[in-house]
Design a protein around this motif. Structure first.
Motif, mmCIF file in Angstrom:
data_model
loop_
_atom_site.group_PDB
_atom_site.id
_atom_site.type_symbol
_atom_site.label_atom_id
_atom_site.label_comp_id
_atom_site.label_asym_id
_atom_site.label_seq_id
_atom_site.Cartn_x
_atom_site.Cartn_y
_atom_site.Cartn_z
ATOM 1 N N GLU A 163 -8.105 -3.438 -8.337
ATOM 2 C CA GLU A 163 -9.427 -3.308 -7.716
ATOM 3 C C GLU A 163 -9.360 -2.511 -6.414
ATOM 4 N N LEU A 164 -8.364 -2.808 -5.601
ATOM 5 C CA LEU A 164 -8.230 -2.114 -4.326
ATOM 6 C C LEU A 164 -7.959 -0.629 -4.524
ATOM 7 N N CYS A 165 -7.083 -0.303 -5.465
ATOM 8 C CA CYS A 165 -6.749 1.099 -5.704
ATOM 9 C C CYS A 165 -7.946 1.890 -6.228
ATOM 10 N N ILE A 166 -8.732 1.272 -7.088
ATOM 11 C CA ILE A 166 -9.939 1.931 -7.592
ATOM 12 C C ILE A 166 -10.881 2.248 -6.436
ATOM 13 N N ARG A 167 -11.007 1.294 -5.531
ATOM 14 C CA ARG A 167 -11.887 1.488 -4.384
ATOM 15 C C ARG A 167 -11.347 2.585 -3.458
ATOM 16 N N GLU A 168 -10.056 2.573 -3.219
ATOM 17 C CA GLU A 168 -9.450 3.563 -2.326
ATOM 18 C C GLU A 168 -9.521 4.970 -2.911
ATOM 19 N N ALA A 169 -9.364 5.073 -4.235
ATOM 20 C CA ALA A 169 -9.354 6.391 -4.878
ATOM 21 C C ALA A 169 -10.701 7.099 -4.755
ATOM 22 N N ALA A 170 -11.759 6.324 -4.506
ATOM 23 C CA ALA A 170 -13.102 6.909 -4.436
ATOM 24 C C ALA A 170 -13.264 7.870 -3.260
ATOM 25 N N GLN A 171 -12.383 7.769 -2.262
ATOM 26 C CA GLN A 171 -12.494 8.649 -1.086
ATOM 27 C C GLN A 171 -11.981 10.060 -1.365
ATOM 28 N N PHE A 172 -11.308 10.260 -2.499
ATOM 29 C CA PHE A 172 -10.741 11.562 -2.840
ATOM 30 C C PHE A 172 -11.548 12.213 -3.962
ATOM 31 N N ASP A 173 -11.706 13.517 -3.896
ATOM 32 C CA ASP A 173 -12.531 14.229 -4.880
ATOM 33 C C ASP A 173 -11.919 14.222 -6.281
ATOM 34 N N HIS A 174 -10.687 14.664 -6.395
ATOM 35 C CA HIS A 174 -9.989 14.701 -7.686
ATOM 36 C C HIS A 174 -8.586 14.138 -7.479
ATOM 37 N N PRO A 175 -8.497 12.817 -7.330
ATOM 38 C CA PRO A 175 -7.222 12.227 -6.921
ATOM 39 C C PRO A 175 -6.101 12.376 -7.950
ATOM 40 N N VAL A 176 -4.905 12.566 -7.419
ATOM 41 C CA VAL A 176 -3.673 12.542 -8.201
ATOM 42 C C VAL A 176 -2.967 11.245 -7.834
ATOM 43 N N LEU A 177 -2.675 10.421 -8.836
ATOM 44 C CA LEU A 177 -2.116 9.094 -8.592
ATOM 45 C C LEU A 177 -0.749 8.952 -9.259
ATOM 46 N N ALA A 178 0.032 8.015 -8.731
ATOM 47 C CA ALA A 178 1.283 7.635 -9.384
ATOM 48 C C ALA A 178 1.401 6.117 -9.335
ATOM 49 N N ASP A 179 1.764 5.539 -10.461
ATOM 50 C CA ASP A 179 2.060 4.114 -10.506
ATOM 51 C C ASP A 179 3.546 3.961 -10.763
ATOM 52 N N LEU A 180 4.245 3.322 -9.845
ATOM 53 C CA LEU A 180 5.695 3.183 -9.918
ATOM 54 C C LEU A 180 6.064 1.818 -10.490
#
Length: 287
Positions: A107-124
């Motif tokens: 939930e937190l990551c989804i919320r944080e990702a909203a601040q970026f236009d086209h986010p690139v993510l990595a899950d380790l």
């Protein structure tokens, strides 16, 4: 076991057997889950067909699963699938079972990702892929999501779950998070790494002992991966990029300190629904 049993008799007998080791409420839930897995009927359909004879091979399989469950074998492994964030995930020996605790991180990551236009993510340490799959489904603007997992046992589940949930922006990588170099700068990194200490491994419930040690235990009193990831991945984040961890119930302050030592700012902890500080998050400074 009696061959000529109705579905209702199978359910009642299964619930009775499970009651030897569980509370009644858990018995009922698990028994319905196993009935659906074996006979293909959800609870409502079982009730509609309760007086019908159950097939013998199904009866045998059902009570074999009951026996395994009484030995402490995880329900999720018996079913072969478990739900996380409303999506189905294949699970079995060799992969960590998705847990509700991890929804706090999702939930937190989804919320944080909203601040970026086209986010690139990595899950380790992706394991079953529950986090990257949820990100793919819930972060519409996500450009690329790297799902990084080293275990050859967990990897097939990760690939299967990405495919069955039709996540086309996920790149699955069999890599060690201690050496992997992202091919491009990242806006957000999530990780639910191994975080149990050797002492905690000795105190596990029987069910958890069936899950892979590789996904559970970490050196340095469970803090090894938090330290290494905080050190290694700071420079792989874009300025303003975010690193978010799931942590054990006594680790939030120590992990926050490790992130602070590695120059992250705006560090905070986030509680789960039980009030346990379950997530630690920090940001690479903008300049």
């Amino acid at each position: 076991m009696v061959d000529n049993m109705t579905y209702w008799e199978v359910y009642q007998k299964g619930k009775q057997e499970l009651s030897k080791a569980q509370a009644d409420s858990a018995c009922a839930f698990e028994c319905w889950c196993l009935m659906e897995s074996v006979f293909g009927y959800p609870k409502t359909q079982v009730l509609l067909h309760q007086k019908d004879p159950a097939p013998k091979e199904g009866i045998d399989r059902f009570f074999n699963m009951i026996r395994h469950r009484l030995e402490g074998y995880p329900l999720q492994y018996l079913l072969g699938s478990w739900e996380f964030w409303g999506y189905p995930f294949a699970v079995g020996e060799g992969v960590l079972i998705p847990r509700a605790d991890t929804e706090t991180l999702a939930e937190l990551c989804i919320r944080e990702a909203a601040q970026f236009d086209h986010p690139v993510l990595a899950d380790l340490c992706s394991g079953s892929g529950c986090l990257p799959v949820v990100f793919s489904k819930e972060i519409a603007a996500a450009q690329t999501i790297y799902a990084v997992e080293l275990s050859p046992d967990a990897l097939p589940y990760l690939k299967q779950n990405v495919e069955q949930n039709d996540c086309r922006n996920i790149t699955v990588l069999q890599e060690d998070v201690l050496t992997w170099v992202p091919p491009q700068p990242l806006h957000l990194i999530s990780s639910n790494p191994p975080y149990l200490s050797a002492q905690e491994m000795q105190e596990l419930q029987t069910e958890v002992t069936y899950e892979p040690q590789m996904a559970l235990e970490a050196a340095e009193e469970g803090l090894f991966f938090y330290r290494m990831i905080s050190e290694r991945y700071f420079n792989y984040l874009l300025p303003g990029g975010v690193l978010a961890f799931e942590v054990g119930y006594r680790q939030a302050a120590a992990v926050a300190s490790l992130m602070q030592q590695n120059d992250f700012e705006k560090i905070r902890t986030v509680p789960d629904l039980c009030g346990v500080q379950r997530v630690v998050i920090g940001q690479r400074p903008l300049s």
